[in-house]
Write a protein that holds these residues in place. Structure first.
Motif, PDB file in Angstrom:
ATOM      1  N   SER A   1       0.750  -1.231   0.258  1.00 43.65           N
ATOM      2  CA  SER A   1       0.074   0.094   0.123  1.00 43.65           C
ATOM      3  C   SER A   1       1.023   1.297  -0.256  1.00 43.65           C
ATOM      4  O   SER A   1      -0.109   2.458  -0.065  1.00 43.65           O
TER       5      SER A   1
ATOM      6  N   ARG B   1      -4.630   3.994   2.789  1.00 38.04           N
ATOM      7  CA  ARG B   1      -3.383   4.345   3.326  1.00 38.04           C
ATOM      8  C   ARG B   1      -2.594   5.614   3.001  1.00 38.04           C
ATOM      9  O   ARG B   1      -1.558   5.868   3.392  1.00 38.04           O
TER      10      ARG B   1
ATOM     11  N   TYR C   1      -4.646  11.776  10.434  1.00 33.44           N
ATOM     12  CA  TYR C   1      -5.266  11.667   9.204  1.00 33.44           C
ATOM     13  C   TYR C   1      -7.042  11.396   9.277  1.00 33.44           C
ATOM     14  O   TYR C   1      -7.319  11.351   8.155  1.00 33.44           O
TER      15      TYR C   1
ATOM     16  N   PRO D   1      -1.431   9.288   2.707  1.00 37.64           N
ATOM     17  CA  PRO D   1      -1.333  10.264   3.730  1.00 37.64           C
ATOM     18  C   PRO D   1      -2.364  11.383   3.418  1.00 37.64           C
ATOM     19  O   PRO D   1      -2.642  12.136   4.199  1.00 37.64           O
TER      20      PRO D   1
ATOM     21  N   ASP E   1      -6.389  -0.040  -1.762  1.00 32.08           N
ATOM     22  CA  ASP E   1      -5.625  -0.297  -0.516  1.00 32.08           C
ATOM     23  C   ASP E   1      -4.694   0.943  -0.217  1.00 32.08           C
ATOM     24  O   ASP E   1      -4.362   1.613   0.668  1.00 32.08           O
ATOM     25  N   ARG E   2      -4.334   1.354  -1.662  1.00 36.03           N
ATOM     26  CA  ARG E   2      -3.366   2.528  -1.589  1.00 36.03           C
ATOM     27  C   ARG E   2      -3.930   3.722  -1.205  1.00 36.03           C
ATOM     28  O   ARG E   2      -3.350   4.579  -0.395  1.00 36.03           O
TER      29      ARG E   2
END
Lengths: 433, 280, 306
Positions: A292, B44, C145, B46, B40-41
């Motif tokens: 990820s 996660r 976040y 930021p 998924d990227r």
């Protein structure tokens, strides 16, 4: 009068209707929809239940393959794979042990099963595991699955260690060289965090919401053993790791104190966006990073952290045990032997990004991965894993929950002093007596 | 219903208040919804965007494949519906009797109801488990139904007593004076008045059975018999690791039946009492 | 209620009592029988366990040890501290939940547009298992976040709050999540109760010219009283015993500030294997909470009857 009679019969009728409704599910007892009565009789064949906690898809698949291979080779001893989850396995086992319905083959971890072993729920495998299995794993690691009366109660499968992940681009931007070598001393590590931080930025993020395991495991690098037999000893060596973490957070300002209150996964995005050039976590996080991280994110695993006693950490291997009340202890042990074969362990280790406790499997992983994606450093950190005294202290779980975790949380939040930490840890243990 | 008509300011304020409530209650669902469609990227990332960059159904397929979600949903549905039917059928007459016939039973029942709810459930799990094992109900959905029913019954009895008490006894007596038998009075007068309460109670029973996790975990070993919460637990790993995308997708799939069920049944929360029952 | 029912009854009170007593048994028995079977046994077992030294272990022997567990418990500072946290948590959640739910139930009871949608959405927290709720809120409250801090930041408010990580605010934050999670249940219950308030009562009062507020206070609220009593009582009990939500959210941390008594008892039983001692904690909770509830219910009954 009449009316009352009528009323009563009607009431009885409704009562009967209700009673009928209640017996409905009982009548359904024969119905397999409720799962009652479909007990399979396989005529002489032995069926073992194996509860696996495999979590990553790759590991689940690898586990299934191992089970299938076994079932093909052993038509008389079939293994039925049941999927459990790490989050609840302890509670599940407590209840099932009480009821005598635990699976035959139990997948768990050393820290969790040693209490069950002392309570007599796990079968003694000392004479049942093969020599091949035994010789593949170091005596140090066998120590983590040996009960106080000397019985081996599990086969240790996979290990994790705490490693430092580095954002290599951030290192390059800061003009800091990525350290190499056999190990990384804590002094150098702290200096590195300082160099990478500065200007209000941080050098390091570390999710220590549940701090006890990490602190205890890493303390072994300073000979911080905490326990001698059943007596606690919290002195300089034991406090070295918490003090250094505290210093980085509150003196050097190189470690983000907020991250200390979060879980490892919570901190991960901060590693990805460059907020934290370094990130400390269990080595298995490498899997999440490869899956990820943003495109083009460059990272590495730094050499294992070393204290004054070297790059040593406490080992808490995943385990395969057999329930003492299982009717097929020998067959179960044979299955564990099969499960422990190097190629099986190597496949599982790569699925979970964990370190095989078997030396031969470790070599196989090194070969198969060619050390890519941080595997060389991860496998290297596995060399320094060994048993620690706290693992055999009987009241350790209770001390950990009731005293160590709150005290460490408070200390890492800068709410108490190191002296208070020392007192709380010591007095707490003595209160448990 | 006429009250707010008189005041022209009240209506907009009421909508505003309702909107605030909805934001508070539904925001996490929106969050879940967007997460379920993210890769998924993206999750996660930021710098997470609120909406997913593209509609991506991978999480749903992953969720369904990994956890055998439909089988689990079928099991949960069977368990929850059976539990609800049993609990409602049993608690309705009992609650009525406890309120209207003032016997000593009521004190006993009340005491038991409270005791059974105050004693931490987690501590009766083991004896309950041993009991079910002795009668051969380990690894069966019937065992779950029994446990859920027994656990929901005190609540249902307790709440229904509250609803029965709220019905003016004069209504029943008026009906009795008109010559209706007790059973007829029950069906014609009491039941319609109780409908909203029954809906609330059965909803509670349904959802608690639908969501229950721990006992199912202990009792059910057979993968073909797992319920939805067990399937969801597959996405949570050791040390706070979570497969967020598939989990969000699965959680979404899991809560849809409850929401649809409620959407259908919510009308019943008003149906009870529009015609004048007093004159009945 | 008796005050209302007795004089209006057309039948002779004595006979009524005996036959109705039997009818009552017939109606109640189907409910009590399975309950006796499946709940009394484990409960009695659990209560008795609190007077033994039962421990986890294969073939472990158990002996009655009288009040030993309780003398030990009396000196267990951690337990009482956790008991105190449990009281704060249970009362705060119950009261806030009740007020918020009453407001929402009143709104949902109005003939507003899209009411069906609002009613369905109001149920959302209920449709999710507690574990999912906890994981979701953890993400929402992530200090760096999470959407909560991001929303605050976009409004120009302080946005670096570490919601679950700071011991001073962790408990209040967990309480808010607790209110969120439990609201649908209370709302639906009260909404159903509002529907049971005979419309005639309100209409009569409206004809008499009573203001909205006066009608709410003098008509709606008294009529709702049995339901309010029932649901607040249960909410209090459930909140005091609530487990899964906080267990996943904070596991009792930071620094033990959210260690609810059920978590504490759970640890004692499931993690340390001291079943007897843990059951004794359960008994203490029953006695103390039970005493409070009896007083509360008595007061409610008395004011209802007067």
């Amino acid at each position: 009068m009449e009316r009352e009679n009528e009323m009563r019969t009607r009431t009885s009728a409704s009562v009967a209707a209700v009673a009928g409704l209640i017996s409905l599910p009982l009548a359904l007892t024969g119905c397999s929809a409720f799962g009652v009565g479909d007990d399979s009789d396989e005529g002489g064949k032995v069926t073992l239940t194996f509860q696996s906690l495999a979590y990553q898809d790759t590991t689940i698949a690898a586990t299934q393959e191992i089970v299938d291979a076994w079932n093909a080779d052993n038509p008389d001893v079939q293994v039925e794979l049941v999927q459990g989850s790490w989050d609840n396995v302890h509670d599940q086992l407590v209840t099932q042990f009480q009821g005598g319905t635990a699976p035959d083959v139990i997948h768990d971890e050393s820290a969790d099963i040693m209490g069950f072993a002392e309570q007599g729920y796990l079968a003694d495998l000392t004479d049942l595991l093969s020599d091949d299995t035994k010789s593949a794993v170091s005596d140090d690691i066998w120590g983590t699955v040996t009960s106080s009366d000397g019985a081996i109660v599990a086969a240790p499968t996979l290990l994790q260690s705490y490693v430092v992940f580095a954002n290599t681009d951030a290192f390059a931007d800061a003009g800091v060289e990525v350290p190499a070598g056999e190990s990384l001393s804590w002094d150098d590590f702290q200096a590195l965090a300082g160099q990478l931080g500065g200007d209000g930025g941080f050098g390091l993020g570390w999710g220590l919401q549940q701090p006890t395991a990490a602190v205890m495991n890493l303390s072994l690098g300073f000979d911080g053993t905490y326990f001698e037999g059943d007596a606690i000893n919290v002195a300089e060596n034991e406090l070295a790791v918490p003090e250094r973490i505290h210093a980085m957070a509150y003196e050097d300002g190189s470690l983000d104190p907020v991250s200390l209150t979060q879980s490892g996964s919570d901190v991960l995005p901060g590693f990805f966006d460059g907020r934290y050039p370094m990130y400390v976590a269990g080595n298995y996080i490498a899997q999440q990073i490869t899956e990820s991280a943003p495109e083009g994110f460059n990272w590495a695993v730094l050499p294992p952290l070393a204290g004054t006693a070297g790059a040593v950490q406490a080992a808490n291997p995943q385990t395969m045990s057999v329930a003492a009340e299982s009717e097929h202890v020998e067959e179960s042990a044979a299955f564990i032997d099969f499960f422990m074969q190097a190629e099986h362990q190597a496949a599982l280790a790569q699925g979970d990004w964990l370190i095989p406790s078997s030396d031969t499997a470790r070599e196989l992983v090194a070969e198969q991965t060619a050390g890519e994606n941080g595997w060389d450093a991860i496998l290297a950190s596995g060399e320094g894993l060994s048993a620690a005294p706290f693992q055999s202290a009987v009241n350790y779980p209770q001390w950990k929950d009731q005293y160590a975790t709150p005290a460490l949380q408070q200390y890492l939040a800068d709410e108490i002093t190191v002296e208070q930490l020392q007192t709380q840890l010591t007095d707490g243990w003595n209160d448990l007596g | 219903m006429t009250r707010s008509m008189r005041n022209p300011v009240a209506r907009p304020l009421q909508y505003l208040a309702l909107l605030a409530y909805m934001c508070f209650l539904a925001f996490p669902l929106v969050f879940l919804l967007t997460t379920a469609f993210k890769t998924d990227r993206e999750i996660r990332s930021p710098d997470p965007s609120f909406l997913p960059r593209s509609l991506n159904f991978d999480n749903f397929t992953a969720a369904i494949e990994r956890a055998d979600l439909f089988q689990a949903a079928a099991n949960s549905l069977l368990t929850a519906v059976t539990t609800t039917v049993i609990v409602t059928a049993v608690s309705l007459p009992a609650a009525y009797a406890l309120v209207r016939f003032r016997t000593r039973l009521r004190a006993v029942a009340t005491g038991w109801i409270l005791l059974s709810q105050v004693f931490p459930f987690i501590l009766i799990i083991i004896p309950l488990f041993l009991l079910l094992k002795d009668i051969g109900l380990v690894n069966t959905l019937l065992g779950l139904v029994l446990v859920y029913a027994v656990w929901a019954l005190p609540f249902a009895l307790w709440m229904l007593q509250g609803y029965v008490s709220a019905i003016p006894v004069e209504l029943e007596e008026a009906s009795a004076v008109d010559g209706a038998g007790r059973f007829k009075t029950l069906v014609k007068i009491v039941l319609p008045l109780l409908a909203p309460g029954l809906v609330a109670t059965s909803l509670f029973t349904f959802i608690n059975s639908w969501n229950e996790f721990f006992f199912a975990l202990v009792l059910i070993q057979d993968p073909d018999m797992q319920t939805l919460p067990l399937a969801l637990a597959r996405f949570v790993g050791a040390e706070g690791q979570v497969q967020l995308g598939p989990l969000a997708a699965a959680a979404l799939i899991a809560c849809v039946p409850s929401l649809v069920f409620f959407m259908l049944i919510q009308k019943r929360l008003t149906a009870g009492l529009l015609s004048g029952a007093v004159k009945g | 209620m008796t005050a209302l029912a007795a004089p209006a009854s057309p039948r002779a009170p004595k006979r009524r009592k005996s036959t109705e007593g039997r009818d009552a048994w017939l109606l109640v028995l189907p409910a009590l029988l399975p309950v006796m079977l499946f709940s009394v046994y484990p409960l009695v077992y659990g209560v008795l366990l609190g007077f033994t030294d039962a421990e986890a272990g294969l073939n472990a022997e158990t002996h009655f040890n009288g009040f030993d567990n309780y003398t030990a418990l009396a000196g267990n500072e951690l337990f009482w501290n956790s008991f105190k946290i449990g009281l704060i948590w249970a009362f705060a959640v119950t009261i806030l939940q009740f007020l918020a739910s009453l407001g929402l139930a009143l709104l949902l009871n109005l003939d507003l547009r899209l009411r069906w949608l609002a009613r369905t959405l109001a149920l959302i927290p209920w449709a999710m298992p507690p574990v999912i709720i906890a994981i979701m809120w953890q993400l929402m409250l992530n200090p760096n976040y999470g959407p909560v801090n991001r929303t605050l930041a976009s409004l120009g408010l302080p946005s670096s709050i570490n919601w679950l990580g700071e011991s001073a605010i962790a408990l209040p934050v967990v309480i808010v999540v607790g209110v969120w999670a439990g609201m649908p249940q209370t709302t639906v219950t009260l909404l159903a109760g509002l529907q049971s308030v005979p419309a005639e009562l309100n209409e009569a009062a409206a004809i008499d010219g009573a203001s909205t507020w006066r009608r709410f206070w003098h008509v709606t609220l008294p009529a709702l009283r049995p339901i309010i009593t029932a649901i607040t009582t249960l909410d209090l009990i459930w909140n005091f015993n609530s487990f899964a939500l906080v267990f996943v959210l904070t596991a009792g941390g930071p620094g033990g500030t959210t260690m609810l008594p059920s978590l504490f008892a759970y640890n004692e039983a499931f993690r340390y294997g001291n079943f007897g001692y843990a059951a004794a904690m359960g008994n203490v909770m029953v006695v103390l909470i039970g005493a409070f509830l009896i007083l509360y219910l008595r007061a409610q009954m008395r004011s209802r009857n007067s």
